[in-house]
Design a protein around this motif. Structure first.
Motif, mmCIF file in Angstrom:
data_model
loop_
_atom_site.group_PDB
_atom_site.id
_atom_site.type_symbol
_atom_site.label_atom_id
_atom_site.label_comp_id
_atom_site.label_asym_id
_atom_site.label_seq_id
_atom_site.Cartn_x
_atom_site.Cartn_y
_atom_site.Cartn_z
ATOM 1 N N TYR A 84 42.376 36.184 46.955
ATOM 2 C CA TYR A 84 42.377 35.831 45.537
ATOM 3 C C TYR A 84 42.026 34.367 45.302
ATOM 4 C CZ TYR A 84 44.218 34.503 40.987
ATOM 5 O OH TYR A 84 44.361 33.979 39.725
ATOM 6 N N TRP A 85 42.577 33.469 46.091
ATOM 7 C CA TRP A 85 42.432 32.040 45.794
ATOM 8 C C TRP A 85 40.991 31.536 45.849
ATOM 9 C CZ3 TRP A 85 45.920 30.627 42.797
ATOM 10 C CH2 TRP A 85 47.213 31.115 42.914
ATOM 11 N N PRO A 86 40.159 31.945 46.788
ATOM 12 C CA PRO A 86 38.754 31.524 46.721
ATOM 13 C C PRO A 86 38.044 32.056 45.467
ATOM 14 C CG PRO A 86 39.261 32.333 48.916
ATOM 15 C CD PRO A 86 40.440 32.654 48.050
ATOM 16 N N ALA A 87 38.377 33.284 45.080
ATOM 17 C CA ALA A 87 37.784 33.850 43.866
ATOM 18 C C ALA A 87 38.260 33.082 42.634
ATOM 19 C CB ALA A 87 38.137 35.326 43.750
ATOM 20 N N GLN A 88 39.532 32.718 42.614
ATOM 21 C CA GLN A 88 40.076 31.949 41.495
ATOM 22 C C GLN A 88 39.425 30.564 41.423
ATOM 23 O OE1 GLN A 88 41.948 32.790 39.013
ATOM 24 N NE2 GLN A 88 42.353 30.778 38.159
ATOM 25 N N ALA A 89 39.194 29.947 42.574
ATOM 26 C CA ALA A 89 38.539 28.634 42.604
ATOM 27 C C ALA A 89 37.117 28.732 42.057
ATOM 28 C CB ALA A 89 38.534 28.085 44.022
ATOM 29 N N ALA A 90 36.387 29.781 42.437
ATOM 30 C CA ALA A 90 35.026 29.981 41.926
ATOM 31 C C ALA A 90 35.053 30.209 40.415
ATOM 32 C CB ALA A 90 34.372 31.167 42.635
ATOM 33 N N TYR A 91 36.048 30.946 39.941
ATOM 34 C CA TYR A 91 36.215 31.206 38.506
ATOM 35 C C TYR A 91 36.462 29.897 37.751
ATOM 36 C CZ TYR A 91 38.728 32.716 34.281
ATOM 37 O OH TYR A 91 39.170 32.885 32.988
ATOM 38 N N ASN A 92 37.347 29.070 38.267
ATOM 39 C CA ASN A 92 37.648 27.788 37.615
ATOM 40 C C ASN A 92 36.426 26.871 37.600
ATOM 41 O OD1 ASN A 92 40.281 28.449 36.972
ATOM 42 N ND2 ASN A 92 41.096 27.654 38.889
ATOM 43 N N GLN A 93 35.675 26.845 38.696
ATOM 44 C CA GLN A 93 34.467 26.016 38.752
ATOM 45 C C GLN A 93 33.421 26.503 37.743
ATOM 46 O OE1 GLN A 93 33.337 26.268 42.849
ATOM 47 N NE2 GLN A 93 34.659 24.582 43.495
ATOM 48 N N ALA A 94 33.265 27.804 37.642
ATOM 49 C CA ALA A 94 32.288 28.361 36.703
ATOM 50 C C ALA A 94 32.682 28.060 35.260
ATOM 51 C CB ALA A 94 32.152 29.863 36.918
ATOM 52 N N ARG A 95 33.975 28.147 34.965
ATOM 53 C CA ARG A 95 34.428 27.823 33.611
ATOM 54 C C ARG A 95 34.204 26.359 33.303
ATOM 55 N NH1 ARG A 95 40.035 29.225 31.797
ATOM 56 N NH2 ARG A 95 39.106 28.687 29.808
ATOM 57 N N ALA A 96 34.494 25.489 34.259
ATOM 58 C CA ALA A 96 34.319 24.053 34.046
ATOM 59 C C ALA A 96 32.849 23.696 33.842
ATOM 60 C CB ALA A 96 34.896 23.280 35.221
ATOM 61 N N ALA A 97 31.955 24.413 34.517
ATOM 62 C CA ALA A 97 30.516 24.135 34.429
ATOM 63 C C ALA A 97 29.840 24.900 33.289
ATOM 64 C CB ALA A 97 29.849 24.486 35.751
ATOM 65 N N ASN A 98 30.601 25.747 32.585
ATOM 66 C CA ASN A 98 30.031 26.611 31.538
ATOM 67 C C ASN A 98 28.868 27.439 32.063
ATOM 68 O OD1 ASN A 98 31.806 25.848 29.471
ATOM 69 N ND2 ASN A 98 30.612 24.010 29.072
ATOM 70 N N ASP A 99 29.016 27.937 33.280
ATOM 71 C CA ASP A 99 27.990 28.749 33.930
ATOM 72 C C ASP A 99 28.383 30.224 33.813
ATOM 73 O OD1 ASP A 99 26.162 29.985 35.571
ATOM 74 O OD2 ASP A 99 26.468 28.648 37.279
ATOM 75 N N ASP A 100 27.794 30.912 32.837
ATOM 76 C CA ASP A 100 28.178 32.292 32.567
ATOM 77 C C ASP A 100 27.890 33.238 33.727
ATOM 78 O OD1 ASP A 100 29.173 31.693 30.052
ATOM 79 O OD2 ASP A 100 27.261 32.085 29.049
ATOM 80 N N ALA A 101 26.752 33.081 34.375
ATOM 81 C CA ALA A 101 26.404 33.972 35.491
ATOM 82 C C ALA A 101 27.392 33.803 36.643
ATOM 83 C CB ALA A 101 24.980 33.699 35.964
ATOM 84 N N ALA A 102 27.739 32.569 36.961
ATOM 85 C CA ALA A 102 28.711 32.326 38.030
ATOM 86 C C ALA A 102 30.094 32.819 37.629
ATOM 87 C CB ALA A 102 28.758 30.831 38.370
ATOM 88 N N LEU A 103 30.439 32.704 36.348
ATOM 89 C CA LEU A 103 31.740 33.173 35.870
ATOM 90 C C LEU A 103 31.847 34.681 36.052
ATOM 91 C CD1 LEU A 103 34.121 31.990 33.556
ATOM 92 C CD2 LEU A 103 33.115 34.061 32.632
ATOM 93 N N VAL A 104 30.800 35.391 35.702
ATOM 94 C CA VAL A 104 30.808 36.851 35.848
ATOM 95 C C VAL A 104 30.958 37.238 37.321
ATOM 96 C CG1 VAL A 104 29.356 38.899 35.612
ATOM 97 C CG2 VAL A 104 29.579 37.307 33.709
ATOM 98 N N LYS A 105 30.245 36.552 38.203
ATOM 99 C CA LYS A 105 30.359 36.844 39.635
ATOM 100 C C LYS A 105 31.773 36.562 40.138
ATOM 101 C CE LYS A 105 25.539 36.087 40.847
ATOM 102 N NZ LYS A 105 24.573 35.279 41.589
ATOM 103 N N ALA A 106 32.371 35.464 39.679
ATOM 104 C CA ALA A 106 33.729 35.121 40.107
ATOM 105 C C ALA A 106 34.736 36.146 39.608
ATOM 106 C CB ALA A 106 34.101 33.722 39.609
#
Length: 107
Positions: free
Chosen positions: A27-49
């Motif tokens: 879970y934690w690597p996925a959560q980290a990717a989710y937080n990074q995508a939200r901070a960067a406003n990267d919708d494609a990365a957010l969906v993947k996370a």
């Protein structure tokens, strides 16, 4: 006979713990990717996370699983909307609603 019973009980106590530890470690690597995508406003990365988070808990039906999936699924639905992918947005909203309903009904 006592050894068999002891081994069986030990297995029954340790197995759920091992499953929980493996789910948390994934879970934690996925959560980290989710937080990074939200901070960067990267919708494609957010969906993947969010897909990674859902994959961690796809076979688990617990309060922790639904708490960890509900908000990211809603965020994924909003990201899909911003990308113009309305069918995927609807699917994500349905999954977010299902998690919220499960939490309402079971906690």
């Amino acid at each position: 006979m006592k050894r068999i019973v002891c081994l069986f009980l030990a297995f029954m106590l340790i197995f759920p713990l091992a499953v929980t530890i493996s789910a948390n470690s994934a879970y934690w690597p996925a959560q980290a990717a989710y937080n990074q995508a939200r901070a960067a406003n990267d919708d494609a990365a957010l969906v993947k996370a969010v897909d990674m988070i859902v994959d961690v808990y796809k076979n688990e039906n617990s309060e922790t699983a639904h708490n960890r999936m509900r908000t990211p699924l809603h965020e994924a639905a909003l990201a899909y909307e911003r990308m113009g992918m309305y069918t995927q947005a609807g699917n994500a909203y349905e999954k977010a609603y299902a998690s919220a309903k499960w939490l309402y009904d079971n906690t």
